[in-house]
Design an enzyme around this catalytic site. Structure first.
Site, short mmCIF file in Angstrom:
data_model
loop_
_atom_site.label_atom_id
_atom_site.label_comp_id
_atom_site.label_asym_id
_atom_site.label_seq_id
_atom_site.Cartn_x
_atom_site.Cartn_y
_atom_site.Cartn_z
N ALA B 10 0.85 -1.19 0.00
CA ALA B 10 0.00 0.00 0.00
C ALA B 10 0.89 1.24 0.00
O ALA B 10 1.53 1.54 1.01
CB ALA B 10 -0.90 -0.01 1.22
N GLY B 11 0.94 1.92 -1.12
CA GLY B 11 1.81 3.10 -1.26
C GLY B 11 2.97 2.78 -2.20
O GLY B 11 3.79 1.93 -1.89
N LEU B 12 2.98 3.46 -3.34
CA LEU B 12 4.02 3.16 -4.34
C LEU B 12 4.84 4.40 -4.66
O LEU B 12 4.97 4.80 -5.82
CB LEU B 12 3.40 2.58 -5.62
CG LEU B 12 2.84 1.17 -5.54
CD1 LEU B 12 2.22 0.77 -6.88
CD2 LEU B 12 3.96 0.18 -5.19
N THR B 14 8.76 6.23 -3.90
CA THR B 14 10.09 5.70 -4.22
C THR B 14 10.40 4.43 -3.43
O THR B 14 11.00 3.50 -3.97
CB THR B 14 11.21 6.72 -3.92
OG1 THR B 14 11.00 7.24 -2.60
CG2 THR B 14 11.20 7.87 -4.91
N GLY B 16 8.16 2.16 -2.12
CA GLY B 16 7.32 1.07 -2.60
C GLY B 16 7.82 0.53 -3.93
O GLY B 16 7.90 -0.70 -4.13
N ALA B 17 8.15 1.42 -4.85
CA ALA B 17 8.66 1.00 -6.16
C ALA B 17 9.95 0.21 -5.99
O ALA B 17 10.16 -0.83 -6.63
CB ALA B 17 8.88 2.21 -7.06
N GLY B 136 16.48 4.39 8.19
CA GLY B 136 16.50 3.79 6.85
C GLY B 136 17.12 2.42 6.77
O GLY B 136 16.57 1.45 7.30
N ILE B 138 19.83 1.18 8.11
CA ILE B 138 20.61 0.67 9.25
C ILE B 138 19.76 -0.31 10.06
O ILE B 138 18.66 0.03 10.46
CB ILE B 138 21.04 1.82 10.20
CG1 ILE B 138 21.79 2.90 9.43
CG2 ILE B 138 21.88 1.30 11.35
CD1 ILE B 138 22.17 4.11 10.27
N LYS B 207 11.34 8.86 15.91
CA LYS B 207 12.26 7.72 15.79
C LYS B 207 12.84 7.37 17.16
O LYS B 207 12.97 6.20 17.51
CB LYS B 207 13.37 8.06 14.79
CG LYS B 207 12.83 8.23 13.37
CD LYS B 207 13.86 8.87 12.46
CE LYS B 207 13.35 9.01 11.03
NZ LYS B 207 14.24 9.89 10.23
#
Lengths: 440, 440
Positions: B10-12, B14, B16-17, B136, B138, B207
């Site tokens: 769900a969500g495409l 950068t 998701g692609a 990201g 890591i 985070k």
């Protein structure tokens, strides 16, 4: 009530003792992670009477570690005996054969018998976990095995031996010789009485062999590793490195090249600004280059009882919870017998320190041989000592002086061939010092 | 044949692609790790027609992401929509309620609803994995959840926002202002048109809330976090930091103190020689201090489609293989409601830059107020501009000049009280700049 996961520990040195203490104090967290309580039930060591700072009477004592490996009381054997063969190997093989899980910190064993033991574990449907075998408390095995399935790794390199990094750090910071720093390392317990295994790069090679297999999905091939130690590094090399913007580290490097997988251990010039260059003292570090994640660096303690025990305990919890997976992150049958990239085909920058006779035409002679071998030079540094400079009007003493070359990417073969010719030309007074450069 | 693990995305954007492309190219490795093939079966995004560089026709298209979350075709929903509430929350809740696994990169969602969603996942016996939500590529979630059960964490701190680190790095290296660097960051796509969320520290706080929970086994408590951004940092602060042997980083810090768990996000002076100080540009880093492993630092890409997708794919493989474990590394019922350590009780070194009136007795007045509050000074630096120095025989211009103090450990309350008095004394011309110091 859930049945506890029963652990037997073979080997009660600093790591084994620390595993017991950590399992005591972190019992709840380990049980949460493992999904059931973890209980040490049996131990084995050479000397039962030795004072380890805690009571052993609550554990079943085994004089023979093989008896512990065979004990029906034990679900998982933690092997902390060490050594590629002999007792350690037998204990691990026996435990796996009997369908017991194994957790080990034994890099030599893994480097030599890793594939065979992994096959055995697979056949018996048990786990063989070895986080503690490489880089102590750094979870590099877990990272390579579990965190990067979406990546194709192109290279990994690491500071995998704390002794060497301690020695190189002190040589650099204090301008001392290798011999002086080694002596201090021995005094502080960072180096063995016979330091060969550490300082000549063999320890790093064992660890590299394991990481290479995980990173590239290849069969462990420790014999393919080119190994060079740090005993030839001179204070002058560290001073030159500093001047040129580098630090010298003993790295284990594994790289996917056009010819296959290159595995090498050698002193390496790394840019001073790189993450790995910041790692001083006994600390370890590993950098992984991969297509999706680009660059990942892990830094932490490479040795020490508690740090190594931390890795052992993490493995125990993973195994107790059935979360360790296959030994090398994929079935043994899927591990490739990747072609070895021969060292002669290695391509990279080189630092070359020649000790040349101080007379006209020597620099020209060296440069010509380099050019003939198709090697481009990034820089040439000639250092003439102040004393020598007073000897004659041209500042020449006739005494040997250092001439340092930094090359652009060249092959090992071409460098070796050029240096042979330079040597045969009678231009140098001592064998050349060659240090490979590794860029980020 | 083993049934494939069926994934719906769900969500495409950068990320998701990139997940789709990585699952294509690393299919075999992901299947080896997950123990079965992983197959994307359905996708949902706002714009079906958008050119994503690859064919979507092989997937079932869902206009409504909730329909994807409900689809019987799907075993695992990958939520890459974003946002703490609204669609993303509904998609995740729906999928978990229906007994589907969820992998998400959504830090805001986790920070706000993490405990409730983890309870739901537990109740339904499914996994909720979120490696991509922090730092990201890591593997810091995996490390905290799985690699450290043998450790009691005392502190963790990290550079968790690439935008801020990029801005601070450029300010330092090029002597530019915050506004100039922000503009460049926006031009390069490192910062949003409205940068508040990043530069004021809220993204870091989300985070940090997640990492705190994993590190200390506590319930997520994002509201307890003290948050300060980087917009007040002046080039002069970076210059002073340099002179004093520090770098300025926006850190998220979580620490176990006597009063409870302290969580704070603020610009921080870190020693130039620390691992974290080396981290420049958009790179992220996390350092964990723990009893057994001592200090562990992980450095890597904090954002970017491929790096984030790498974390998503690792989660998918773990979940497919049943290896993700409980959401926060232990059952939700075991998460403690740890007491919040109030910021006023924070204790540490401080950098204080005052803009004082340049007249006799000012430095003495400042020093007296500090002494009254029981604050010891490690150093005092007064910088008088060259122009000012020409104005009168004593070098005083009467114009405000900077006075920088470095304190030994002091409490936030005492610092604030001293500064209030200094301000009321009329000694300073501008509000003081206060930057906390974090030592290794």
């Amino acid at each position: 009530m859930i049945r506890p996961f029963r652990v037997g520990i073979a080997g009660l040195g600093t790591v084994g003792a620390s595993v017991i203490q950590i399992l005591d104090r972190q019992n709840r967290t380990v049980a949460q992670r493992g999904g059931r309580p973890v209980q040490v039930v049996g131990v084995s060591a050479r000397d039962r009477a030795k004072d380890r700072g805690f009571d052993l009477s609550r554990f079943t004592w085994f004089d023979d570690p093989l008896a512990l490996a065979r004990s029906e009381e034990v679900d998982c054997v933690v092997e902390l005996i060490g050594g590629a063969d002999g007792t350690a190997h037998e204990v691990v093989r026996t435990a796996l054969s009997l369908g017991k899980h194994v957790v080990t910190a034994n890099k030599a064993l893994l480097a030599k018998h890793g594939s065979a033991l992994a096959s055995l574990a697979e056949e018996k449907g048990v786990s063989l976990a070895f986080e503690a075998s490489v880089a102590g408390g750094i979870p590099v095995i877990k990272t390579l095995r579990e965190a990067l399935p979406g990546n194709r790794v192109s290279r990994l390199y690491g500071i995998l031996n704390g002794t060497c990094n301690y020695i190189l750090s002190r040589m650099e910071l204090e301008g001392l010789t290798f011999a002086e720093c080694l002596k201090d390392a021995q005094r502080l317990g960072y180096a063995e009485a016979d330091p060969t295994f550490d300082v000549e790069g063999f320890d790093t090679a064992h660890k590299l062999a394991i990481l290479t297999s995980l990173a590239f999905g290849s069969k462990i091939d420790a014999e393919a590793i080119y190994v060079e130690g740090i005993s030839s590094i001179a204070p002058l090399d560290l001073a030159m490195a500093h001047e040129l913007g580098f630090r010298i580290k003993l790295l284990g490097v594994a790289e996917r090249t056009e010819t296959g997988i290159e595995q090498r251990v050698h002193p390496t010039m790394v840019p001073k600004t790189s993450s790995i260059a910041q790692v001083m003292g006994v600390t370890n570090a590993v950098t992984i280059d991969a297509d999706a994640v680009k660059e990942l660096t892990l830094i932490g303690p490479g040795a020490g009882g508690d740090a190594t025990a931390s890795a052992v305990v993490a493995d125990i919890a993973d195994v107790a919870g059935g979360k360790a997976g296959t030994t090398f992150g994929r079935p043994v049958a899927d591990l490739e017998a990747a072609p070895r990239a021969p060292m002669q085909r290695h391509e990279g920058g080189y630092y070359i320190r020649l000790t040349v006779h101080d007379r006209p035409g020597v620099a020209a002679g060296v440069a010509t041989r380099m050019a003939e071998a198709d090697i481009s030079l990034e820089s040439i540094l000639q250092k003439r000592s102040e004393m020598a400079a007073t000897k004659d009007p041209h500042g020449r003493s006739g005494a040997p002086v250092p001439l340092v070359l930094i090359t652009y990417a060249a092959t090992e073969a071409s460098i070796r061939s050029a240096l042979d010719k330079i040597s045969r030309d009678g231009l140098i007074a001592e064998p050349p010092q060659v240090i490979r450069i590794e860029r980020e």
